[in-house]
Design an enzyme around this catalytic site. Structure first.
Site, short mmCIF file in Angstrom:
data_model
loop_
_atom_site.label_atom_id
_atom_site.label_comp_id
_atom_site.label_asym_id
_atom_site.label_seq_id
_atom_site.Cartn_x
_atom_site.Cartn_y
_atom_site.Cartn_z
N SER A 126 0.84 -1.20 0.00
CA SER A 126 0.00 0.00 0.00
C SER A 126 0.88 1.26 0.00
O SER A 126 1.72 1.41 -0.89
CB SER A 126 -0.95 -0.08 1.19
N ASP A 231 -10.17 -6.16 -3.40
CA ASP A 231 -9.67 -5.00 -2.63
C ASP A 231 -10.68 -3.85 -2.72
O ASP A 231 -10.91 -3.32 -3.81
CB ASP A 231 -8.30 -4.57 -3.19
N HIS A 259 -7.60 -5.99 0.60
CA HIS A 259 -6.42 -5.15 0.74
C HIS A 259 -5.33 -5.83 1.58
O HIS A 259 -4.14 -5.68 1.31
CB HIS A 259 -6.82 -3.81 1.37
N1 TYC Z 1 -2.83 3.34 1.30
C1 TYC Z 1 -3.47 2.82 2.51
C2 TYC Z 1 -2.43 2.06 3.27
O1 TYC Z 1 -1.26 2.31 3.13
C3 TYC Z 1 -4.69 2.03 2.22
C4 TYC Z 1 -5.73 2.77 1.50
C5 TYC Z 1 -5.75 2.83 0.14
C6 TYC Z 1 -6.71 3.42 2.20
C7 TYC Z 1 -6.72 3.54 -0.53
C8 TYC Z 1 -7.67 4.14 1.55
O2 TYC Z 1 -8.67 4.91 -0.42
C9 TYC Z 1 -7.69 4.21 0.20
N2 TYC Z 1 -2.81 1.11 4.11
#
Ligand code: TYC
Length: 279
Positions: A126, A231, A259
């Protein structure tokens, strides 16, 4: 010898309980890097060094228990770091200047070099994957291979709506919120999460919502992109964009993955990654 003894004395060898389920025989410590004390932990004795890079507000403890415990320790030396302001790399409190991903990328490179690693692979989840993309592009001699999942190189209108929908942590499920509140306390977590959402929304003011798209053509190392087909926060066009713009890349989709696919489908994920790194 005296220096080495001193070094060992400063390390804490401990058996840590990660997310109530995973134990890790890790060596941990802090190093002063770029004016902050960065927390790291590592396990294994393999010749192939890996750096695990957590997501937003994440840490080795909250994000990578099954990887620290189960990745092959004779092949790999597995390092996890807590970016500044996250996990045990506090103080300082986290802030989000416009270049925070670049700042994390420099911190991570400098930490690995301070730990004596001259060449290593990156596993970035992420936000940690965004930082890993920047590191690989800017440090081709240091980075061996790259694995990213749940990452994006730009923000779209759809992303902005998703960020907005999860900004209020009181609406999160108890299961998602609890580990973060245990790590940070409710107030620091809530306030820092809101700052993170606001920082991500700022990227929408860049042309095409750019975060690091211009760096993708500079990535030459073998790259594995993993994506969970279910996800809910990172739409499928993001891994597709990475696949198209990173030369030596391939995409693996885990059909039921969300995710947190590396936590939910640990053995499938770890096997996939080990095979890619061993190749
Ligand atoms: N990027 C976030 C993380 O590092 C996760 C995430 C991605 C949250 C997209 C919201 O809209 C989003 N865990």
């Amino acid at each position: 010898m005296a220096t080495f003894t001193y070094y060992l004395a400063r390390q804490r060898v401990f058996r840590c309980l990660i997310q109530r389920r995973f134990y890790c025989m890790c060596i941990s410590g802090k190093k002063s890097i770029n004016g902050v004390n960065l927390f790291y932990q590592y396990t294994g004795q393999g010749s192939h060094a890996l750096l695990l890079m957590p997501g937003a507000l994440g840490s080795g403890l909250t994000d990578f228990g099954p990887q620290l415990e189960k990745l092959n320790k004779s092949r790999f030396t597995v390092v996890a770091w807590d970016p500044r302001g996250y996990g045990r790399s506090r103080p300082p409190d986290r802030d989000f200047p416009a270049d925070f991903f670049q700042r994390d990328a420099k911190d991570a490179v400098d930490l690995m070099q301070a730990l004596g690693f001259t060449r290593f692979s990156l596993l970035g989840w992420s936000d940690g994957g965004i930082t890993a993309l920047i590191m690989a592009a800017l440090n081709p001699d240091l980075i061996n291979k790259l694995v990213v999942w749940g990452s994006n190189a730009y923000v779209s209108e759809e992303d902005i709506q998703i960020y907005q929908s999860i900004r209020d942590v009181s609406l999160w499920s108890e299961r998602m919120r609890r580990p973060m509140e245990e790590m940070y306390g409710a107030q620091y977590f809530r306030e820092t999460w809101e700052k993170w959402v606001d920082a991500m929304r700022q990227f929408a003011h860049n042309p095409q919502g750019n975060i690091c798209t211009e760096l993708l053509p500079l990535i030459y190392c073998p790259t594995l992109i993993v994506h969970g087909a279910k996800d809910p926060v990172v739409p499928y066009f993001h891994p597709q964009y990475l696949l198209k713009n990173i030369k030596d890349s391939k995409l693996h989709v885990i059909p039921d993955g969300k995710h947190n696919l590396h936590l939910r489908y640990t053995s499938e994920f770890n096997t996939l990654v080990e095979e890619f790194l061993n190749d």
